[in-house]
Design a protein around this motif. Sequence first.
Motif, short mmCIF file in Angstrom:
data_model
loop_
_atom_site.label_atom_id
_atom_site.label_comp_id
_atom_site.label_asym_id
_atom_site.label_seq_id
_atom_site.Cartn_x
_atom_site.Cartn_y
_atom_site.Cartn_z
N ARG A 37 125.51 -15.83 96.61
CA ARG A 37 125.95 -15.04 95.20
C ARG A 37 126.42 -13.51 95.58
O ARG A 37 127.43 -12.99 95.28
N TRP A 101 134.89 -18.59 95.31
CA TRP A 101 134.86 -17.81 94.04
C TRP A 101 134.48 -18.70 92.82
O TRP A 101 133.62 -18.12 92.21
N LEU A 104 130.80 -19.69 91.98
CA LEU A 104 129.99 -18.40 91.17
C LEU A 104 129.83 -18.99 89.72
O LEU A 104 128.79 -18.80 89.31
N SER A 108 125.28 -24.30 90.66
CA SER A 108 124.07 -23.51 90.90
C SER A 108 123.06 -24.84 91.00
O SER A 108 123.27 -26.14 90.86
#
Length: 145
Positions: A37, A101, A104, A108
């Motif tokens: 990240r 991107w 992000l 997770s």
Amino acid sequence: MYSIVVIIHVSTALIGFGQTFLFPFLLQFPRSEEGARTVLGLIGGMGTLAKCSDFILLGSGMGMVILGYPFEPWIIASLLLFFIICFSSAVLSRKAALSLWEMLNQESGPYFMEEYRKRMALFIPKVWFTQAINTAIILLMILKP
């Protein structure tokens, strides 16, 4: 005035090419989700800086020609390579970069790094293509007649 434009041109080239050459190494560096990240955020900022430096490079190069640098064939070759890099960044690499991107906000947890590596495998060859063209431009600037 010409000397100032040359300093701007060379300084911008060093900044732009320097950060561009860091891209592939930084992208392969992270070993954790937090590291990935951080790197993606850093790369995003560096990409914005690179786009700005492209316009400054083009403008200062044109300024040097306007201020008296003789227009020679190697300048056309440099411009052609420059526009290939712009095309590569804007078109060829864009989808793979956007995919990274998007991670992000979308990904997770335990599968983040696995997904990061998959998406990176698609992006890195495009980055190396751009690096090869950057190297060609640098060699052209150094070895010009």
